[in-house]
Design a protein around this motif. Sequence first.
Motif, PDB file in Angstrom:
ATOM      1  N   PHE A 146       0.811  -1.209   0.000  1.00  0.00           N
ATOM      2  CA  PHE A 146       0.000   0.000   0.000  1.00  0.00           C
ATOM      3  C   PHE A 146       0.848   1.264   0.000  1.00  0.00           C
ATOM      4  O   PHE A 146       0.432   2.290  -0.539  1.00  0.00           O
ATOM      5  N   GLN A 147       2.048   1.197   0.537  1.00  0.00           N
ATOM      6  CA  GLN A 147       2.944   2.346   0.466  1.00  0.00           C
ATOM      7  C   GLN A 147       3.361   2.584  -0.988  1.00  0.00           C
ATOM      8  O   GLN A 147       3.380   3.725  -1.454  1.00  0.00           O
ATOM      9  N   ASN A 148       3.668   1.521  -1.700  1.00  0.00           N
ATOM     10  CA  ASN A 148       4.011   1.659  -3.117  1.00  0.00           C
ATOM     11  C   ASN A 148       2.829   2.173  -3.932  1.00  0.00           C
ATOM     12  O   ASN A 148       2.994   3.008  -4.831  1.00  0.00           O
ATOM     13  N   MET A 149       1.642   1.676  -3.631  1.00  0.00           N
ATOM     14  CA  MET A 149       0.449   2.133  -4.343  1.00  0.00           C
ATOM     15  C   MET A 149       0.190   3.612  -4.095  1.00  0.00           C
ATOM     16  O   MET A 149      -0.126   4.360  -5.019  1.00  0.00           O
ATOM     17  N   SER A 150       0.334   4.048  -2.850  1.00  0.00           N
ATOM     18  CA  SER A 150       0.090   5.459  -2.558  1.00  0.00           C
ATOM     19  C   SER A 150       1.167   6.338  -3.181  1.00  0.00           C
ATOM     20  O   SER A 150       0.872   7.440  -3.656  1.00  0.00           O
ATOM     21  N   ARG A 151       2.406   5.864  -3.229  1.00  0.00           N
ATOM     22  CA  ARG A 151       3.476   6.632  -3.873  1.00  0.00           C
ATOM     23  C   ARG A 151       3.139   6.848  -5.351  1.00  0.00           C
ATOM     24  O   ARG A 151       3.263   7.952  -5.878  1.00  0.00           O
ATOM     25  N   GLY A 152       2.685   5.799  -6.023  1.00  0.00           N
ATOM     26  CA  GLY A 152       2.291   5.918  -7.428  1.00  0.00           C
ATOM     27  C   GLY A 152       1.098   6.830  -7.610  1.00  0.00           C
ATOM     28  O   GLY A 152       1.070   7.653  -8.529  1.00  0.00           O
ATOM     29  N   HIS A 153       0.118   6.703  -6.732  1.00  0.00           N
ATOM     30  CA  HIS A 153      -1.083   7.539  -6.821  1.00  0.00           C
ATOM     31  C   HIS A 153      -0.737   9.014  -6.707  1.00  0.00           C
ATOM     32  O   HIS A 153      -1.186   9.842  -7.517  1.00  0.00           O
ATOM     33  N   PHE A 154       0.063   9.361  -5.709  1.00  0.00           N
ATOM     34  CA  PHE A 154       0.367  10.768  -5.498  1.00  0.00           C
ATOM     35  C   PHE A 154       1.353  11.300  -6.532  1.00  0.00           C
ATOM     36  O   PHE A 154       1.357  12.496  -6.822  1.00  0.00           O
ATOM     37  N   THR A 155       2.154  10.421  -7.138  1.00  0.00           N
ATOM     38  CA  THR A 155       3.004  10.851  -8.251  1.00  0.00           C
ATOM     39  C   THR A 155       2.131  11.233  -9.442  1.00  0.00           C
ATOM     40  O   THR A 155       2.352  12.269 -10.083  1.00  0.00           O
ATOM     41  N   VAL A 156       1.125  10.409  -9.730  1.00  0.00           N
ATOM     42  CA  VAL A 156       0.201  10.712 -10.826  1.00  0.00           C
ATOM     43  C   VAL A 156      -0.564  11.998 -10.526  1.00  0.00           C
ATOM     44  O   VAL A 156      -0.730  12.855 -11.407  1.00  0.00           O
ATOM     45  N   ARG A 157      -1.002  12.165  -9.281  1.00  0.00           N
ATOM     46  CA  ARG A 157      -1.715  13.411  -8.916  1.00  0.00           C
ATOM     47  C   ARG A 157      -0.832  14.637  -9.133  1.00  0.00           C
ATOM     48  O   ARG A 157      -1.293  15.655  -9.640  1.00  0.00           O
ATOM     49  N   ARG A 158       0.453  14.542  -8.763  1.00  0.00           N
ATOM     50  CA  ARG A 158       1.371  15.666  -8.942  1.00  0.00           C
ATOM     51  C   ARG A 158       1.559  15.957 -10.434  1.00  0.00           C
ATOM     52  O   ARG A 158       1.529  17.120 -10.858  1.00  0.00           O
ATOM     53  N   LEU A 159       1.698  14.910 -11.238  1.00  0.00           N
ATOM     54  CA  LEU A 159       1.833  15.104 -12.684  1.00  0.00           C
ATOM     55  C   LEU A 159       0.570  15.727 -13.281  1.00  0.00           C
ATOM     56  O   LEU A 159       0.654  16.570 -14.180  1.00  0.00           O
ATOM     57  N   GLU A 160      -0.593  15.305 -12.798  1.00  0.00           N
ATOM     58  CA  GLU A 160      -1.849  15.882 -13.289  1.00  0.00           C
ATOM     59  C   GLU A 160      -1.958  17.359 -12.936  1.00  0.00           C
ATOM     60  O   GLU A 160      -2.442  18.152 -13.742  1.00  0.00           O
ATOM     61  N   ARG A 161      -1.507  17.732 -11.742  1.00  0.00           N
ATOM     62  CA  ARG A 161      -1.542  19.157 -11.372  1.00  0.00           C
ATOM     63  C   ARG A 161      -0.572  19.968 -12.227  1.00  0.00           C
ATOM     64  O   ARG A 161      -0.862  21.105 -12.584  1.00  0.00           O
ATOM     65  N   THR A 162       0.548  19.368 -12.578  1.00  0.00           N
ATOM     66  CA  THR A 162       1.562  20.088 -13.350  1.00  0.00           C
ATOM     67  C   THR A 162       1.213  20.153 -14.833  1.00  0.00           C
ATOM     68  O   THR A 162       1.308  21.223 -15.446  1.00  0.00           O
ATOM     69  N   TYR A 163       0.800  19.021 -15.433  1.00  0.00           N
ATOM     70  CA  TYR A 163       0.613  18.947 -16.886  1.00  0.00           C
ATOM     71  C   TYR A 163      -0.844  18.808 -17.326  1.00  0.00           C
ATOM     72  O   TYR A 163      -1.117  18.852 -18.523  1.00  0.00           O
ATOM     73  N   GLY A 164      -1.741  18.591 -16.400  1.00  0.00           N
ATOM     74  CA  GLY A 164      -3.152  18.407 -16.737  1.00  0.00           C
ATOM     75  C   GLY A 164      -3.492  16.937 -16.846  1.00  0.00           C
ATOM     76  O   GLY A 164      -2.677  16.124 -17.306  1.00  0.00           O
ATOM     77  N   SER A 165      -4.684  16.606 -16.431  1.00  0.00           N
ATOM     78  CA  SER A 165      -5.080  15.197 -16.369  1.00  0.00           C
ATOM     79  C   SER A 165      -5.215  14.568 -17.747  1.00  0.00           C
ATOM     80  O   SER A 165      -4.921  13.385 -17.924  1.00  0.00           O
ATOM     81  N   VAL A 166      -5.625  15.339 -18.760  1.00  0.00           N
ATOM     82  CA  VAL A 166      -5.796  14.791 -20.105  1.00  0.00           C
ATOM     83  C   VAL A 166      -4.450  14.352 -20.673  1.00  0.00           C
ATOM     84  O   VAL A 166      -4.311  13.242 -21.210  1.00  0.00           O
ATOM     85  N   LEU A 167      -3.437  15.179 -20.542  1.00  0.00           N
ATOM     86  CA  LEU A 167      -2.109  14.862 -21.062  1.00  0.00           C
ATOM     87  C   LEU A 167      -1.497  13.652 -20.345  1.00  0.00           C
ATOM     88  O   LEU A 167      -0.905  12.776 -20.975  1.00  0.00           O
ATOM     89  N   VAL A 168      -1.684  13.578 -19.028  1.00  0.00           N
ATOM     90  CA  VAL A 168      -1.165  12.444 -18.258  1.00  0.00           C
ATOM     91  C   VAL A 168      -1.880  11.161 -18.655  1.00  0.00           C
ATOM     92  O   VAL A 168      -1.244  10.112 -18.823  1.00  0.00           O
ATOM     93  N   LYS A 169      -3.192  11.235 -18.848  1.00  0.00           N
ATOM     94  CA  LYS A 169      -3.957  10.055 -19.251  1.00  0.00           C
ATOM     95  C   LYS A 169      -3.524   9.573 -20.635  1.00  0.00           C
ATOM     96  O   LYS A 169      -3.374   8.379 -20.861  1.00  0.00           O
ATOM     97  N   GLN A 170      -3.283  10.495 -21.549  1.00  0.00           N
ATOM     98  CA  GLN A 170      -2.819  10.117 -22.884  1.00  0.00           C
ATOM     99  C   GLN A 170      -1.442   9.452 -22.817  1.00  0.00           C
ATOM    100  O   GLN A 170      -1.192   8.448 -23.485  1.00  0.00           O
ATOM    101  N   ALA A 171      -0.557   9.993 -22.014  1.00  0.00           N
ATOM    102  CA  ALA A 171       0.779   9.412 -21.866  1.00  0.00           C
ATOM    103  C   ALA A 171       0.690   8.018 -21.256  1.00  0.00           C
ATOM    104  O   ALA A 171       1.407   7.101 -21.672  1.00  0.00           O
ATOM    105  N   TYR A 172      -0.203   7.843 -20.303  1.00  0.00           N
ATOM    106  CA  TYR A 172      -0.381   6.532 -19.663  1.00  0.00           C
ATOM    107  C   TYR A 172      -0.913   5.515 -20.672  1.00  0.00           C
ATOM    108  O   TYR A 172      -0.453   4.374 -20.700  1.00  0.00           O
ATOM    109  N   GLN A 173      -1.853   5.928 -21.496  1.00  0.00           N
ATOM    110  CA  GLN A 173      -2.434   5.012 -22.476  1.00  0.00           C
ATOM    111  C   GLN A 173      -1.420   4.621 -23.551  1.00  0.00           C
ATOM    112  O   GLN A 173      -1.484   3.536 -24.098  1.00  0.00           O
ATOM    113  N   ARG A 174      -0.472   5.517 -23.852  1.00  0.00           N
ATOM    114  CA  ARG A 174       0.580   5.176 -24.810  1.00  0.00           C
ATOM    115  C   ARG A 174       1.505   4.092 -24.256  1.00  0.00           C
ATOM    116  O   ARG A 174       2.071   3.301 -24.993  1.00  0.00           O
ATOM    117  N   LEU A 175       1.671   4.085 -22.939  1.00  0.00           N
ATOM    118  CA  LEU A 175       2.532   3.079 -22.323  1.00  0.00           C
ATOM    119  C   LEU A 175       1.875   1.727 -22.396  1.00  0.00           C
ATOM    120  O   LEU A 175       2.443   0.706 -22.504  1.00  0.00           O
TER     121      LEU A 175
END
Length: 86
Positions: A57-86
Amino acid sequence: MASRGVTQNTAPALMRFITQIAARFGVPVTEKAIAQALPAVGVAGGALINTLFADHFQNMSRGHFTVRRLERTYGSVLVKQAYQRL
């Protein structure tokens, strides 16, 4: 579990297993010693399970909050598109 008799079946099996190991290594073990060791085995198993869950759960929360930080910085649409490309 206790109502279904799982503990009644597990404890004798665990005692037989410990007795077999002791016989293999030539360590004299009595039923009393095995019965006294069972709580320690339970404690060790519980600690291991707790550690595994905490790490997961520590690893899961680290990933969750990393994604949240990226969404605040670059926007949720751009982060979602980058995730789907992976």
